[in-house]
Scaffold this motif. Structure first.
Motif, mmCIF file in Angstrom:
data_model
loop_
_atom_site.group_PDB
_atom_site.id
_atom_site.type_symbol
_atom_site.label_atom_id
_atom_site.label_comp_id
_atom_site.label_asym_id
_atom_site.label_seq_id
_atom_site.Cartn_x
_atom_site.Cartn_y
_atom_site.Cartn_z
ATOM 1 N N GLY A 68 31.797 4.268 -5.613
ATOM 2 C CA GLY A 68 31.212 3.529 -5.831
ATOM 3 C C GLY A 68 29.452 3.150 -5.706
ATOM 4 N N SER A 69 28.856 2.562 -5.736
ATOM 5 C CA SER A 69 27.253 2.510 -5.647
ATOM 6 C C SER A 69 27.452 1.473 -4.200
ATOM 7 C CB SER A 69 26.626 1.965 -6.434
ATOM 8 O OG SER A 69 26.428 0.731 -6.970
ATOM 9 N N ILE A 70 28.242 0.861 -3.436
ATOM 10 C CA ILE A 70 28.265 0.200 -2.056
ATOM 11 C C ILE A 70 27.948 0.782 -1.232
ATOM 12 C CG2 ILE A 70 29.511 -1.652 -1.086
ATOM 13 C CD1 ILE A 70 30.142 -2.789 -4.014
ATOM 14 N N MET A 71 27.572 0.760 -0.263
ATOM 15 C CA MET A 71 27.398 1.210 1.355
ATOM 16 C C MET A 71 28.209 1.673 1.612
ATOM 17 S SD MET A 71 23.888 1.900 3.511
ATOM 18 C CE MET A 71 23.017 3.131 2.634
ATOM 19 N N LYS A 72 29.280 1.796 2.506
ATOM 20 C CA LYS A 72 29.977 0.837 3.333
ATOM 21 C C LYS A 72 29.727 0.697 4.667
ATOM 22 C CE LYS A 72 33.485 2.692 0.891
ATOM 23 N NZ LYS A 72 33.488 2.080 -0.147
ATOM 24 N N GLU A 73 30.191 0.022 5.376
ATOM 25 C CA GLU A 73 29.037 -0.888 6.836
ATOM 26 C C GLU A 73 29.300 -0.154 7.901
ATOM 27 O OE1 GLU A 73 31.327 -4.582 9.830
ATOM 28 O OE2 GLU A 73 31.647 -4.092 8.083
ATOM 29 N N TRP A 74 30.107 1.601 7.672
ATOM 30 C CA TRP A 74 29.829 2.678 8.813
ATOM 31 C C TRP A 74 28.963 3.332 9.049
ATOM 32 C CZ3 TRP A 74 28.604 7.297 7.909
ATOM 33 C CH2 TRP A 74 29.772 7.790 7.026
ATOM 34 N N MET A 75 27.755 3.178 7.372
ATOM 35 C CA MET A 75 26.712 3.549 6.883
ATOM 36 C C MET A 75 25.584 2.953 7.409
ATOM 37 S SD MET A 75 25.606 7.090 5.945
ATOM 38 C CE MET A 75 24.686 6.990 7.047
ATOM 39 N N VAL A 76 26.003 1.536 7.481
ATOM 40 C CA VAL A 76 24.642 0.537 7.637
ATOM 41 C C VAL A 76 24.409 0.879 8.813
ATOM 42 C CG1 VAL A 76 23.833 -1.294 7.415
ATOM 43 C CG2 VAL A 76 25.498 -0.534 5.219
ATOM 44 N N LYS A 77 25.751 0.550 9.780
ATOM 45 C CA LYS A 77 25.775 0.886 11.421
ATOM 46 C C LYS A 77 25.262 1.679 11.702
ATOM 47 C CE LYS A 77 29.333 -3.047 12.195
ATOM 48 N NZ LYS A 77 31.062 -3.128 12.240
ATOM 49 N N THR A 78 25.658 3.012 10.962
ATOM 50 C CA THR A 78 24.843 4.819 12.054
ATOM 51 C C THR A 78 23.594 4.588 11.820
ATOM 52 O OG1 THR A 78 27.175 5.789 10.531
ATOM 53 C CG2 THR A 78 24.907 6.753 11.313
ATOM 54 N N ILE A 79 23.383 4.126 10.501
ATOM 55 C CA ILE A 79 21.652 3.967 10.487
ATOM 56 C C ILE A 79 20.518 3.344 11.081
ATOM 57 C CG2 ILE A 79 19.729 2.929 8.379
ATOM 58 C CD1 ILE A 79 21.711 3.869 6.662
ATOM 59 N N TYR A 80 21.396 1.561 10.915
ATOM 60 C CA TYR A 80 20.320 1.292 11.983
ATOM 61 C C TYR A 80 20.503 1.216 13.531
ATOM 62 C CZ TYR A 80 19.980 -3.587 15.293
ATOM 63 O OH TYR A 80 19.682 -3.729 15.790
ATOM 64 N N GLN A 81 21.554 2.076 14.373
ATOM 65 C CA GLN A 81 21.688 2.702 15.409
ATOM 66 C C GLN A 81 20.763 4.328 15.554
ATOM 67 O OE1 GLN A 81 23.152 1.247 18.059
ATOM 68 N NE2 GLN A 81 23.232 -0.292 17.089
ATOM 69 N N HIS A 82 20.231 4.591 14.865
ATOM 70 C CA HIS A 82 19.269 5.530 14.376
ATOM 71 C C HIS A 82 18.458 5.188 13.886
ATOM 72 C CE1 HIS A 82 17.219 9.370 12.874
ATOM 73 N NE2 HIS A 82 17.184 8.463 12.298
ATOM 74 N N LEU A 83 18.200 3.600 13.950
ATOM 75 C CA LEU A 83 16.306 3.181 13.583
ATOM 76 C C LEU A 83 16.372 2.893 15.119
ATOM 77 C CD1 LEU A 83 16.426 1.682 10.029
ATOM 78 C CD2 LEU A 83 15.413 4.538 10.856
#
Length: 49
Positions: A28-43
């Motif tokens: 689908g087109s919905i980002m998974k929770e783990w990816m959102v957390k990964t992006i947040y941690q990277h930033l």
């Protein structure tokens, strides 16, 4: 490069030169929770937020 590479987008922060690889959501087109957390941690770890 394999077909798996098509599922990853690489973004570069032009001010810092730092890259982040983000997996495209599928099937689908919905980002998974783990990816959102990964992006947040990277930033956060790069003092971008």
């Amino acid at each position: 490069m394999g077909s798996k590479d098509k599922l990853v987008e690489r973004f570069k922060n032009e001010q810092t030169g730092i890259y982040i690889d983000i997996h495209r959501p599928h099937p689908g087109s919905i980002m998974k929770e783990w990816m959102v957390k990964t992006i947040y941690q990277h930033l956060k770890s790069n003092n971008l937020i």
